[in-house]
Design a protein around this motif. Structure first.
Motif, PDB file in Angstrom:
ATOM      1  N   ALA A  52      15.681   1.826  10.942  1.00  0.00           N
ATOM      2  CA  ALA A  52      14.370   2.404  11.227  1.00  0.00           C
ATOM      3  C   ALA A  52      13.355   1.988  10.173  1.00  0.00           C
ATOM      4  O   ALA A  52      12.202   1.694  10.484  1.00  0.00           O
ATOM      5  N   ALA A  53      13.773   1.952   8.914  1.00  0.00           N
ATOM      6  CA  ALA A  53      12.864   1.554   7.839  1.00  0.00           C
ATOM      7  C   ALA A  53      12.457   0.099   7.988  1.00  0.00           C
ATOM      8  O   ALA A  53      11.290  -0.258   7.831  1.00  0.00           O
ATOM      9  N   LEU A  54      13.406  -0.776   8.307  1.00  0.00           N
ATOM     10  CA  LEU A  54      13.109  -2.200   8.447  1.00  0.00           C
ATOM     11  C   LEU A  54      12.108  -2.449   9.561  1.00  0.00           C
ATOM     12  O   LEU A  54      11.303  -3.377   9.476  1.00  0.00           O
ATOM     13  N   ASP A  55      12.117  -1.614  10.573  1.00  0.00           N
ATOM     14  CA  ASP A  55      11.212  -1.785  11.707  1.00  0.00           C
ATOM     15  C   ASP A  55      10.040  -0.813  11.659  1.00  0.00           C
ATOM     16  O   ASP A  55       9.495  -0.415  12.693  1.00  0.00           O
ATOM     17  N   ALA A  56       9.642  -0.448  10.457  1.00  0.00           N
ATOM     18  CA  ALA A  56       8.469   0.407  10.284  1.00  0.00           C
ATOM     19  C   ALA A  56       7.239  -0.251  10.917  1.00  0.00           C
ATOM     20  O   ALA A  56       7.133  -1.481  10.958  1.00  0.00           O
ATOM     21  N   PRO A  57       6.282   0.531  11.394  1.00  0.00           N
ATOM     22  CA  PRO A  57       5.114  -0.044  12.062  1.00  0.00           C
ATOM     23  C   PRO A  57       4.149  -0.781  11.148  1.00  0.00           C
ATOM     24  O   PRO A  57       3.360  -1.603  11.609  1.00  0.00           O
ATOM     25  N   LEU A  58       4.207  -0.481   9.834  1.00  0.00           N
ATOM     26  CA  LEU A  58       3.300  -1.137   8.889  1.00  0.00           C
ATOM     27  C   LEU A  58       4.082  -1.761   7.748  1.00  0.00           C
ATOM     28  O   LEU A  58       5.054  -1.179   7.246  1.00  0.00           O
ATOM     29  N   LEU A  59       3.624  -2.934   7.335  1.00  0.00           N
ATOM     30  CA  LEU A  59       4.218  -3.642   6.207  1.00  0.00           C
ATOM     31  C   LEU A  59       3.116  -3.894   5.187  1.00  0.00           C
ATOM     32  O   LEU A  59       2.103  -4.527   5.485  1.00  0.00           O
ATOM     33  N   TYR A  60       3.323  -3.379   3.979  1.00  0.00           N
ATOM     34  CA  TYR A  60       2.354  -3.515   2.891  1.00  0.00           C
ATOM     35  C   TYR A  60       2.941  -4.499   1.887  1.00  0.00           C
ATOM     36  O   TYR A  60       3.984  -4.236   1.274  1.00  0.00           O
ATOM     37  N   ALA A  61       2.303  -5.654   1.761  1.00  0.00           N
ATOM     38  CA  ALA A  61       2.811  -6.721   0.889  1.00  0.00           C
ATOM     39  C   ALA A  61       2.007  -6.772  -0.400  1.00  0.00           C
ATOM     40  O   ALA A  61       0.773  -6.800  -0.365  1.00  0.00           O
ATOM     41  N   VAL A  62       2.704  -6.795  -1.525  1.00  0.00           N
ATOM     42  CA  VAL A  62       2.064  -6.837  -2.843  1.00  0.00           C
ATOM     43  C   VAL A  62       2.624  -8.017  -3.628  1.00  0.00           C
ATOM     44  O   VAL A  62       3.836  -8.097  -3.879  1.00  0.00           O
ATOM     45  N   TRP A  63       1.733  -8.924  -4.014  1.00  0.00           N
ATOM     46  CA  TRP A  63       2.110 -10.147  -4.723  1.00  0.00           C
ATOM     47  C   TRP A  63       1.623 -10.124  -6.164  1.00  0.00           C
ATOM     48  O   TRP A  63       0.527  -9.643  -6.443  1.00  0.00           O
ATOM     49  N   PRO A  87       0.439 -21.234  -0.624  1.00  0.00           N
ATOM     50  CA  PRO A  87      -0.322 -22.123  -1.514  1.00  0.00           C
ATOM     51  C   PRO A  87      -0.495 -21.624  -2.951  1.00  0.00           C
ATOM     52  O   PRO A  87      -0.995 -22.369  -3.787  1.00  0.00           O
ATOM     53  N   LEU A  88      -0.104 -20.379  -3.271  1.00  0.00           N
ATOM     54  CA  LEU A  88      -0.352 -19.829  -4.606  1.00  0.00           C
ATOM     55  C   LEU A  88       0.963 -19.639  -5.360  1.00  0.00           C
ATOM     56  O   LEU A  88       2.013 -19.402  -4.750  1.00  0.00           O
ATOM     57  N   PRO A  89       0.911 -19.700  -6.700  1.00  0.00           N
ATOM     58  CA  PRO A  89       2.151 -19.668  -7.497  1.00  0.00           C
ATOM     59  C   PRO A  89       2.666 -18.261  -7.800  1.00  0.00           C
ATOM     60  O   PRO A  89       2.941 -17.917  -8.949  1.00  0.00           O
ATOM     61  N   TYR A  90       2.841 -17.441  -6.779  1.00  0.00           N
ATOM     62  CA  TYR A  90       3.398 -16.106  -6.997  1.00  0.00           C
ATOM     63  C   TYR A  90       4.875 -16.215  -7.374  1.00  0.00           C
ATOM     64  O   TYR A  90       5.572 -17.120  -6.940  1.00  0.00           O
ATOM     65  N   ASN A  91       5.347 -15.246  -8.156  1.00  0.00           N
ATOM     66  CA  ASN A  91       6.783 -15.185  -8.430  1.00  0.00           C
ATOM     67  C   ASN A  91       7.385 -13.813  -8.160  1.00  0.00           C
ATOM     68  O   ASN A  91       8.601 -13.636  -8.302  1.00  0.00           O
ATOM     69  N   ARG A  92       6.570 -12.841  -7.784  1.00  0.00           N
ATOM     70  CA  ARG A  92       7.061 -11.509  -7.435  1.00  0.00           C
ATOM     71  C   ARG A  92       6.388 -11.025  -6.151  1.00  0.00           C
ATOM     72  O   ARG A  92       5.173 -11.161  -5.979  1.00  0.00           O
ATOM     73  N   PRO A 129      -4.255  -9.266 -18.938  1.00  0.00           N
ATOM     74  CA  PRO A 129      -5.102 -10.097 -18.081  1.00  0.00           C
ATOM     75  C   PRO A 129      -4.408 -10.655 -16.843  1.00  0.00           C
ATOM     76  O   PRO A 129      -5.065 -10.941 -15.845  1.00  0.00           O
ATOM     77  N   TRP A 130      -3.100 -10.804 -16.862  1.00  0.00           N
ATOM     78  CA  TRP A 130      -2.375 -11.366 -15.717  1.00  0.00           C
ATOM     79  C   TRP A 130      -2.137 -10.346 -14.610  1.00  0.00           C
ATOM     80  O   TRP A 130      -1.770 -10.714 -13.488  1.00  0.00           O
ATOM     81  N   PHE A 131      -2.345  -9.063 -14.888  1.00  0.00           N
ATOM     82  CA  PHE A 131      -2.001  -8.011 -13.930  1.00  0.00           C
ATOM     83  C   PHE A 131      -3.078  -7.927 -12.838  1.00  0.00           C
ATOM     84  O   PHE A 131      -3.961  -7.079 -12.866  1.00  0.00           O
ATOM     85  N   LYS A 132      -2.975  -8.849 -11.900  1.00  0.00           N
ATOM     86  CA  LYS A 132      -3.933  -8.908 -10.787  1.00  0.00           C
ATOM     87  C   LYS A 132      -3.137  -9.108  -9.505  1.00  0.00           C
ATOM     88  O   LYS A 132      -2.768 -10.224  -9.150  1.00  0.00           O
ATOM     89  N   GLY A 133      -2.850  -8.025  -8.821  1.00  0.00           N
ATOM     90  CA  GLY A 133      -2.071  -8.108  -7.597  1.00  0.00           C
ATOM     91  C   GLY A 133      -2.911  -8.537  -6.405  1.00  0.00           C
ATOM     92  O   GLY A 133      -4.134  -8.399  -6.395  1.00  0.00           O
ATOM     93  N   THR A 134      -2.236  -9.089  -5.416  1.00  0.00           N
ATOM     94  CA  THR A 134      -2.843  -9.413  -4.123  1.00  0.00           C
ATOM     95  C   THR A 134      -2.180  -8.518  -3.088  1.00  0.00           C
ATOM     96  O   THR A 134      -0.950  -8.465  -3.003  1.00  0.00           O
TER      97      THR A 134
END
Length: 224
Positions: free
Chosen positions: A113-124, A166-171, A204-209
């Motif tokens: 049920a959790a995997l098929d939640a209606p909303l997905l919030y992605a944080v990079w 296209p961006l160098p995210y690692n988390r 200064p690096w703490f800028k999430g997307t």
């Protein structure tokens, strides 16, 4: 249905071809990929950002080496004429491979049920290597437990990005939500106001997307 590796891919359809794009994605693009051994499932989403026109597919896999297999190479290396045309004309393309490093669910027995939640919030995030240990500890020990105080926060999965563009995210953190109200809940406000987060946020690096996606189609699974 849930793997330990994901392929996270976004595309925006060519202007005037959205209906054709969805038919191609649902009937050809996804089925061919989830038919490859090692693919577990896939689900499609719509970007809900203001003015956004893009769509997301999250593929669940057993391991990153699935993408190096001969079966996947056959699918990727011999595209149909429609696939060639569609991929040549889409925009907003992203493609990231992530290996799961942590997962927390509201209840262990509620994983499907959790995997098929209606909303997905992605944080990079792009975290400097020498700050990864502190960042990861904060997320797991401080941030996630407080977010999960909201009943609408069903699951949090965290990934180490091993490749992508296209961006160098690692988390990457994927938050599976029952309702958008979770994003304005007291639990989230509390999670964003801790001293630990405040200390990291001053760097200064703490800028999430951040992006919120709405589930578009039922989960697709291999026919085998």
């Amino acid at each position: 249905m849930q793997g330990t590796t994901i392929l996270f891919s976004e595309m925006t359809p060519p202007a005037g071809r959205e209906e054709e794009f969805h038919a191609w994605y649902d009937e050809e693009h996804v089925p061919l990929r989830v038919g490859v051994p090692g693919f577990v499932s896939a689900r499609r989403y719509r970007d809900t950002g203001e003015g956004a026109k893009g769509f997301l597919a999250v593929y669940e896999m057993d391991a990153p080496d699935v993408l190096k297999s001969s079966a996947y190479g056959e699918v990727k290396g011999k595209p149909s004429a429609l696939t060639k045309d569609m991929l040549a004309n889409v925009s907003g393309f992203t493609r990231y491979i992530g290996q799961e490093t942590a997962v927390r669910r509201r209840a262990e027995g509620n994983a499907p049920a959790a995997l098929d939640a209606p909303l997905l919030y992605a944080v990079w995030f792009q975290v400097p290597e020498d700050r990864c240990a502190d960042f990861d500890a904060w997320y797991e020990q401080d941030h996630v437990p407080l977010l999960m105080e909201s009943p609408d926060w069903l699951m949090v999965r965290r990934f180490r990005i091993t490749d992508g563009e296209p961006l160098p995210y690692n988390r990457l953190a994927l938050h599976y939500l029952a309702d958008r109200a979770a994003l304005s809940s007291p639990a989230r406000e509390k999670a964003r106001a801790t001293p630990w987060r405040g200390r990291l946020a001053a760097e200064p690096w703490f800028k999430g997307t951040y992006s919120v996606f709405e589930a578009l189609r039922p989960r697709q699974k291999p026919a085998r």
